[in-house]
Design a protein around this motif. Structure first.
Motif, PDB file in Angstrom:
ATOM      1  N   ALA A  22       9.123   7.080  -8.817  1.00 24.62           N
ATOM      2  CA  ALA A  22       7.694   7.250  -9.093  1.00 24.62           C
ATOM      3  C   ALA A  22       7.469   8.536  -9.876  1.00 24.62           C
ATOM      4  O   ALA A  22       8.023   9.574  -9.528  1.00 24.62           O
ATOM      5  N   PRO A  23       6.638   8.464 -10.953  1.00 21.86           N
ATOM      6  CA  PRO A  23       6.388   9.691 -11.712  1.00 21.86           C
ATOM      7  C   PRO A  23       5.703  10.708 -10.801  1.00 21.86           C
ATOM      8  O   PRO A  23       4.731  10.395 -10.142  1.00 21.86           O
ATOM      9  N   GLY A  24       6.250  11.904 -10.747  1.00 16.73           N
ATOM     10  CA  GLY A  24       5.624  12.932  -9.923  1.00 16.73           C
ATOM     11  C   GLY A  24       6.233  13.066  -8.552  1.00 16.73           C
ATOM     12  O   GLY A  24       6.633  14.137  -8.145  1.00 16.73           O
ATOM     13  N   SER A  25       6.335  11.922  -7.815  1.00 16.08           N
ATOM     14  CA  SER A  25       6.779  12.059  -6.434  1.00 16.08           C
ATOM     15  C   SER A  25       8.154  11.432  -6.155  1.00 16.08           C
ATOM     16  O   SER A  25       8.723  11.658  -5.095  1.00 16.08           O
ATOM     17  N   GLY A  26       8.670  10.621  -7.104  1.00 17.78           N
ATOM     18  CA  GLY A  26       9.965   9.989  -6.859  1.00 17.78           C
ATOM     19  C   GLY A  26      11.067  11.021  -6.684  1.00 17.78           C
ATOM     20  O   GLY A  26      11.092  12.037  -7.379  1.00 17.78           O
ATOM     21  N   ILE A  27      12.008  10.788  -5.753  1.00 15.78           N
ATOM     22  CA  ILE A  27      12.942  11.873  -5.466  1.00 15.78           C
ATOM     23  C   ILE A  27      13.974  12.046  -6.576  1.00 15.78           C
ATOM     24  O   ILE A  27      14.426  13.148  -6.832  1.00 15.78           O
ATOM     25  N   ILE A  28      14.319  10.973  -7.272  1.00 14.21           N
ATOM     26  CA  ILE A  28      15.263  11.134  -8.381  1.00 14.21           C
ATOM     27  C   ILE A  28      14.596  11.873  -9.537  1.00 14.21           C
ATOM     28  O   ILE A  28      15.182  12.752 -10.168  1.00 14.21           O
ATOM     29  N   PRO A  55       0.819  -1.224   0.000  1.00 14.26           N
ATOM     30  CA  PRO A  55       0.000   0.000   0.000  1.00 14.26           C
ATOM     31  C   PRO A  55       0.849   1.269   0.000  1.00 14.26           C
ATOM     32  O   PRO A  55       0.499   2.235  -0.695  1.00 14.26           O
ATOM     33  N   ALA A  56       1.955   1.268   0.758  1.00 13.20           N
ATOM     34  CA  ALA A  56       2.803   2.467   0.782  1.00 13.20           C
ATOM     35  C   ALA A  56       3.358   2.743  -0.603  1.00 13.20           C
ATOM     36  O   ALA A  56       3.424   3.887  -1.059  1.00 13.20           O
ATOM     37  N   THR A  57       3.744   1.663  -1.318  1.00 13.93           N
ATOM     38  CA  THR A  57       4.250   1.824  -2.678  1.00 13.93           C
ATOM     39  C   THR A  57       3.156   2.393  -3.585  1.00 13.93           C
ATOM     40  O   THR A  57       3.376   3.357  -4.323  1.00 13.93           O
ATOM     41  N   ALA A  58       1.960   1.787  -3.494  1.00 13.23           N
ATOM     42  CA  ALA A  58       0.855   2.235  -4.336  1.00 13.23           C
ATOM     43  C   ALA A  58       0.500   3.690  -4.042  1.00 13.23           C
ATOM     44  O   ALA A  58       0.171   4.455  -4.954  1.00 13.23           O
ATOM     45  N   TYR A  59       0.611   4.057  -2.777  1.00 13.27           N
ATOM     46  CA  TYR A  59       0.273   5.425  -2.370  1.00 13.27           C
ATOM     47  C   TYR A  59       1.200   6.434  -3.028  1.00 13.27           C
ATOM     48  O   TYR A  59       0.801   7.549  -3.350  1.00 13.27           O
ATOM     49  N   LEU A  60       2.458   6.026  -3.237  1.00 14.85           N
ATOM     50  CA  LEU A  60       3.394   6.926  -3.905  1.00 14.85           C
ATOM     51  C   LEU A  60       3.087   7.040  -5.396  1.00 14.85           C
ATOM     52  O   LEU A  60       3.450   8.018  -6.040  1.00 14.85           O
ATOM     53  N   LEU A  61       2.422   5.999  -5.944  1.00 14.55           N
ATOM     54  CA  LEU A  61       2.213   5.972  -7.390  1.00 14.55           C
ATOM     55  C   LEU A  61       0.939   6.674  -7.822  1.00 14.55           C
ATOM     56  O   LEU A  61       0.790   7.032  -8.986  1.00 14.55           O
ATOM     57  N   THR A  62      -0.012   6.846  -6.899  1.00 17.91           N
ATOM     58  CA  THR A  62      -1.290   7.402  -7.328  1.00 17.91           C
ATOM     59  C   THR A  62      -1.927   8.268  -6.259  1.00 17.91           C
ATOM     60  O   THR A  62      -1.656   8.129  -5.078  1.00 17.91           O
ATOM     61  N   GLU A  63      -2.818   9.155  -6.708  1.00 18.83           N
ATOM     62  CA  GLU A  63      -3.568  10.001  -5.793  1.00 18.83           C
ATOM     63  C   GLU A  63      -4.981   9.452  -5.626  1.00 18.83           C
ATOM     64  O   GLU A  63      -5.691   9.837  -4.714  1.00 18.83           O
ATOM     65  N   ASN A  64      -5.379   8.585  -6.565  1.00 18.36           N
ATOM     66  CA  ASN A  64      -6.748   8.098  -6.594  1.00 18.36           C
ATOM     67  C   ASN A  64      -6.868   6.848  -5.722  1.00 18.36           C
ATOM     68  O   ASN A  64      -6.108   5.894  -5.885  1.00 18.36           O
ATOM     69  N   PHE A  65      -7.851   6.850  -4.799  1.00 21.79           N
ATOM     70  CA  PHE A  65      -7.917   5.755  -3.834  1.00 21.79           C
ATOM     71  C   PHE A  65      -8.255   4.415  -4.485  1.00 21.79           C
ATOM     72  O   PHE A  65      -7.641   3.390  -4.178  1.00 21.79           O
TER      73      PHE A  65
END
Lengths: 429, 287
Positions: free
Chosen positions: B275-281, B217-227
């Motif tokens: 992650a697109p958008g939120s990944g730090i790299i 879930p933590a991984t998925a949470y980084l990948l999307t905003e939609n529940f």
């Protein structure tokens, strides 16, 4: 019973070593744990404890032996790494700290378990005993290992003693520490290092899985007995030592039992006793105080109702029925009955054939409650500019709490007023 | 065939855990989930002692009781004893887990459980433990049925309680305003977590189940905003974790559950970095 005396006479040098070892391990982690607890980092300690496992396994894989110093270095490194990662995840992503802790804890532990199972299947003969890191075995700590861990435990205790003032400031008021010009980052680093080291020695006694208890539970138990941090640290150390002693004894009489869980059960029992029975903060004490206050409020409200009845026509010592009292204020029937009974035995009320009336002391007490209520209403309207129709509820609460000193100050501040905002007379004398 | 059964069991466990984990991490209750997964251990052992077998129904009841008791104790010490929450969680679950381990050691002869099973489960033995009916018909691995049944329960729970769970998670004030009991759904969720932990216990053990509850879930949470998309991603990640975990474990000859947790961690690390958008790299490159 024989084994009991044999153990606690400490005549066998082996027993002596085991006992000294367990006491040092448990008390040093309890002392460091006090600061971890006060800094509200208890679960971070849990994460470090789990994260130590891959470090232990990795250094074993790399070195091929079970030398305590190498294992400690490995454990120290991954323990530290886990803390750094938790900080980075919390700071750089939208994940909250608890998720970061749980994630790092379980993933590091999973990697550790994976390595451990690989080691176990590799057939390396010296790996036996590596799994004691999981549930702890204080009794197996002998010889060189004992010396190494004892030294670290002593270093921990001495560091806390040396940096006591700085650590205390950090735990209670970080901002104040900053304004004092203390190197807060460095102290934080010190506390983290001490926590990781405490975990590394503590797991010898209770193992990776239950190490959190060794950091948190003694401190949590000690917190219920005192407000003073020095006393708290001593208590935590004593509670920790008691559980360590019990653990050493249990591993002596029942060698097949894992020590860690027993130590944890002993320290938890001490903690539960503290939670419930400690004077001041204990749950039972609190419940008792709450009951007492509830009764006091109930009784004062009854006296107030009787005083209100008396105000109509100034007949304060008139006999009243239950219905009359209830017409002034709603009471639970049971609460009213027991309150009246209490007030009679305390000499505030008289009862003749079911009619209730004030004694002199009762009238004075009822009058004081009414006076405080009205003084407070006046104070709220005059000084806080609250509308007169909004002050009743607040006054209804505070009238039971105001002390005679505050009463005197209120009178003086308001210059002995005659009436309250609703034009009711404020009774004196 | 064995490989397929193990991967299937692993996936089922990972999906049940992951779906509930989505709610846990959004409610900031990840560590409560961790506490429950540890604390159900004495319930499992006592159920074992009472029935003398791996009787699923008794176990689920035993663990369900323990799970709700754990949440209750944590709140009790926090509210009545004014103990800070983190300490309240730590004290409660270590105590219950310690009792569980002691019970296992004390009744080592009577309980078909050992410390290894507690730590990392026995998913490799899933294909060997078959459910055979009285007429002698071999129905396949028993654990597959228990975990499958729990997955069905969890799916029904989430499908039918979707609105209630969603609202109590994201806007508890609004939820209570329109008459949804936050306390009820809180305890229902905790009950569901307990049941899932027990069902997963045999497969992955009491501690690694936490990795499956939190990491996907933590991984998925980084990948999307939609529940809804987060739930779907979690399911996909669960299957991926189970599949690759199994083959890595076979390759290196280690614990399958341990490998699954490691893979879950690696996947999280990749999402965290890329992650697109939120990944730090990604953020660094964009800058």
């Amino acid at each position: 019973m024989d084994s009991f005396f044999e153990f606690f006479s400490f005549s066998d040098p082996n027993i002596r070593y085991v006992v000294i070892g367990s006491l040092l391990l448990t008390s040093s982690s309890a002392i460091v744990g006090t600061f971890t607890f006060l800094k509200k980092k208890a679960l971070v300690g849990d994460a470090v404890a789990h994260a130590v496992l891959p470090g232990v396994c990795l250094s074993f894989i790399l070195s091929g032996e079970k030398s305590p110093i190498i294992l400690i270095i490995g454990a120290f490194l991954t323990g530290w790494l886990s803390l750094v990662l938790i900080d980075i995840i919390t700071a750089k992503s939208k994940l909250k700290e608890d998720t970061a802790i749980g994630l790092i804890l379980s993933v590091f532990f999973g990697i550790g378990i994976f390595m451990l199972t690989i080691i176990q299947k590799s057939g390396n003969a010296s790996q036996t005993g590596l799994d004691q890191f999981l549930f702890g075995k204080a009794a197996s700590l002998v010889g060189f290992d004992l010396i190494v861990f004892a030294v670290i435990a002593v270093i921990l205790i001495v560091s806390v003693w040396l940096f006591f003032k700085e650590l205390t400031l950090l735990a209670f008021d970080e901002e104040f520490a900053v304004t004092l010009g203390l190197p807060v980052r460095a102290i934080e680093l010190l506390l983290t290092t001490l926590t990781v080291l405490a975990v590394v020695v503590g797991i010898q006694a209770v193992g990776v899985v239950l190490m959190a208890a060794m950091l948190i539970t003694p401190a949590a138990a000690a917190r219920f007995w005192t407000h003073n941090i020095t006393t708290m640290i001593w208590l935590a150390a004593i509670f920790g030592s008691l559980s360590g002693l019990a653990g050493a004894y249990i591993s002596y009489i029942a060698p097949s039992m894992p020590t860690g869980p027993w130590i944890v059960v002993v320290i938890s029992t001490i903690a539960f006793i503290s939670f419930f029975l400690a004077p001041g903060r204990g749950i039972l004490y609190r419940v008792k105080t709450q009951r007492r206050i509830k009764k006091q409020i109930n009784d004062e409200n009854i006296l107030k109702a009787l005083y209100h009845l008396g105000e109509e026509g100034k007949k304060f010592y008139e006999k009243r029925t239950l219905q009359e009292i209830l017409s002034k204020r709603k009471f639970e029937p049971q609460a009213l009955k027991s309150g009246l009974k209490r007030l009679r035995s305390d000499g505030y009320l008289k009862n003749e054939n079911g009619y209730w009336s004030f004694t002199r002391a009762g009238k004075r007490k009822g009058q004081r409650t009414v006076k405080l209520h009205r003084l407070w209403e006046l104070y709220l309207t005059q000084y806080l500019r609250i509308a007169p129709d909004h002050v009743h509820d607040d006054a209804d609460t505070i009238e039971h709490i105001l002390t005679p000193e505050l009463e005197a100050r209120l009178e003086k501040l308001l210059n002995y007023p005659k009436v309250d905002p609703h034009q009711s007379e404020i009774p004196y004398g | 065939m064995h490989a397929l059964q193990i991967i299937l069991t692993g996936s089922i466990v990972a999906i049940s855990c992951g779906l509930l984990g989505c709610y846990l991490i959004l409610r900031r209750m990840a560590m409560v989930g961790d506490a429950i997964s540890h604390a159900v251990l004495p319930g499992i052992v006592i159920a074992f002692l009472l029935t003398g077998a791996r009787d699923s129904a008794t176990m689920v009841i035993g663990a369900g009781i323990l799970g709700v008791l754990t949440t209750f104790l944590i709140e009790f010490f926090h509210k009545k004893g004014r103990l800070q929450t983190d300490a309240s969680i730590g004290v409660t679950f270590t105590w219950l887990f310690a009792i569980g381990v002691i019970l296992i050691s004390a009744f080592a002869g009577k309980v078909d459980l050992d410390q290894d099973c507690v730590l990392y489960g026995e998913i490799a033995y899933v294909p060997l433990d078959l459910w055979i009916t009285e007429s002698g018909l071999i129905m396949g691995p028993r654990v597959l049925y228990t975990t499958g049944a729990v997955l069905v329960v969890i799916l029904i729970f989430i499908l039918f309680g979707y609105k209630e769970l969603f609202l109590t998670t994201f806007d508890p004030a609004y939820a209570s305003a329109i008459g949804i009991s936050t306390a009820l759904w809180h305890y229902l969720l905790m009950g569901a977590v307990s049941i899932t932990t027990v069902a997963s216990f045999e497969a992955v053990g009491a501690i690694l189940v936490v990795a499956l509850l939190i990491a996907p879930p933590a991984t998925a949470y980084l990948l999307t905003e939609n529940f809804k998309f987060m739930l779907v991603t979690t399911v996909a990640l669960g299957i991926l974790v189970s599949f690759s975990g199994y083959y890595i474990a076979v390759w290196l000859d280690g614990s399958i559950a341990g490998a699954m947790a490691s893979v879950a961690g690696i996947l999280f690390g990749m999402a965290f970095l890329f992650a697109p958008g939120s990944g730090i790299i990604i953020k660094v490159i964009r800058r």
